[in-house]
Design an enzyme around this catalytic site. Structure first.
Site: not given
Ligand code: LLP
Length: 463
Positions: A278, A321, A364, A391, A421
């Site tokens: 994190g 990590p 996010y 679209c 990610y």
């Protein structure tokens, strides 16, 4: 299209619409080392290079969009984490951030362990030769097949996430005549966000077993009784993109508190704790992440202090990590397709990818930066929103940024800090093909994950 062809786009700070952006950098050609992979620079012609190769060469050879991964930087960051934590701790790279066989080999060579959270990630790890004992298997709903594969393979630890799983893993291990090393994942009542943490009395999320109400203690009680399990420690992961260490401090305090209760009740000192991952990275120049050695020092001091206070031997610490290793080491290379200035608002720059290769902005509200990389320009800054070809109006890659006002179709732009990610969360929305991951090192490039093809799509569609 030249700059004069879209003169209406707002360019000056005094006419900027609302948004999440700082003033344009003095020099839009500068590449902030905080957000770019370490071997990135510009050559004498102003073309961006990485690992000694120009982005124009990469685009020509591998097409766009493409994720460009700096192998030397990845290895350096992995090594920095390993060195910072030293021989008395373990670093498990979180494969969910980005996993490929090349990455597994680099991690293996650099002495890191690997955290996987699905059968697919486990298969990738094993197929690239990561020794099973260096793999941790995570997940809040591992299937019986996944559990069996992990136990049979001999993974170093399974992180138990529920009461059902305690029984399931014990049963599988016993039936195979094995004793599986496990950690129990608890939720400590700390929800960590960037620059802050919120202590919550009750956890309201799907992971882990709450410390609150004695549930975690009960989980340990049950697990210690089962022959198929060797309980090696407690696991806690408090969140993502964290810069502030105070959340870890509270988590460590509570985890050590549980270790103490376990010692008092069962006479057992569990030898390990895992504080999860994190740790934050710089997505834009406004972010200031900590270095691995600072994080290692802070975490080790917190745990040591808490253990001394509880009169416990300091357990072996592990961390996980993902983003902090791979995130900064890659950028996404796009070609500009269309440029649409909207009066009084901003200029929309459409690139040849979008939310299918980077869902983080839509999902996010993530912040990214962008740069013109196929040339330099001294044109005035233009406020842009970089959007994809999907679209959907929420198909935004970079919400607000500045690019030179003479940006034109055919220019290459790149979005840094997309190593984590992005490929791992990529989709085929609109049947757009997922981009390749091209690794570069010492003047050589190679495809580590190839571009998806229409044949790949049609192979799954069995008609
Ligand atoms: N360990 C555990 C148990 C985790 O759940 C995670 C991330 C990590 C380690 C690695 O966290 P990292 O160091 O990479 O932040 N898709 C989101 C992030 C989800 C993270 C899930 N768990 C994003 O794009 O920001």
């Amino acid at each position: 299209m030249s700059r004069s062809a879209h003169p209406a786009g707002p360019r000056h700070a005094d006419v900027l619409p609302e948004g999440h952006y700082s003033a344009p950098a003095d020099d839009l050609n500068a590449l902030d080392p905080k957000v770019w992979a370490r071997t990135v620079g510009r050559d004498a012609d102003g073309v961006v290079t990485v690992g000694g190769i120009t982005v124009t060469q990469l685009a020509e050879e591998y097409g766009t969009p493409a994720y460009i991964l700096d192998e030397a930087d990845f290895r350096e960051r992995a090594r920095a984490w390993r060195t910072a934590f030293g021989a008395d701790a373990d670093v498990f790279y979180a494969g969910k951030a980005f996993l490929s066989r090349a990455v597994v080999r680099w991690l293996h060579e650099e002495g890191l362990n690997l955290d996987v959270c699905s059968g697919g990630e486990l298969a990738t790890a094993l197929s690239a030769g990561m020794p099973a004992e260096r793999i941790a298997f995570h997940g809040n709903n591992k299937s019986p097949e996944e559990i069996e594969r992990a136990v049979r393979a001999g993974v170093g630890r399974i992180v138990l996430d529920s009461f059902q799983e305690i029984v399931r893993v014990a049963h599988v291990a016993e039936s195979l005549g094995q004793r599986q090393r496990v950690q129990i994942r608890i939720t400590v009542g700390v929800e960590a966000h960037t620059h802050e943490f919120i202590a919550t009395a009750h956890e309201d999320q799907k992971f882990g077993i709450p410390l609150a109400g004695g549930q975690a203690a009960e989980a340990v009680r049950r697990a210690l009784k089962l022959d198929g399990l060797e309980v090696i420690g407690i696991h806690s992961h408090i969140g993502s993109q964290i810069f502030d260490m105070s959340g870890f401090e509270v988590a460590a305090h509570r985890v050590v508190g549980l270790l103490k209760d376990i010692r008092d009740e069962h006479g057992v000192e569990l030898p390990e704790i895992d504080l999860g991952g994190g740790l934050g990275i710089a997505y834009t120049s406004d972010d200031d992440p900590r270095e691995p050695h600072e994080i290692a020092k802070a975490l080790t001091e917190i745990v040591t202090r808490e253990c001394e206070a509880a009169r416990l031997a300091t357990p072996r610490i592990s961390v996980e990590p993902g983003r902090a290793i791979v995130g900064p080491t890659a950028f996404t290379l796009y070609e500009v397709g269309t440029i649409k200035p909207l009066d009084g608002l901003r200029t929309y720059v459409s690139v040849d990818g979008g939310m299918s290769d980077n869902i983080r902005t839509a999902l996010y509200d993530a912040e990214y930066s962008v740069a013109l990389v196929s040339r330099t320009s001294n044109a005035e800054p233009m406020l842009v929103r970089v959007v994809g070809k999907h679209c959907e109006s929420g198909d935004i890659v970079v919400k607000d940024a500045f690019l030179p006002g003479d940006l034109a179709p055919g220019d290459l732009v790149a979005v840094p800090a997309t190593g984590a990610y992005c490929r791992s969360m990529a989709s085929n929305y609109n049947h757009v093909l997922r981009p390749p991951v091209v690794s570069v090192r010492d003047g050589a490039a190679r495809v580590v994950v190839r571009r998806e093809t229409e044949e790949d799509l049609l192979r799954l569609d069995v008609g």
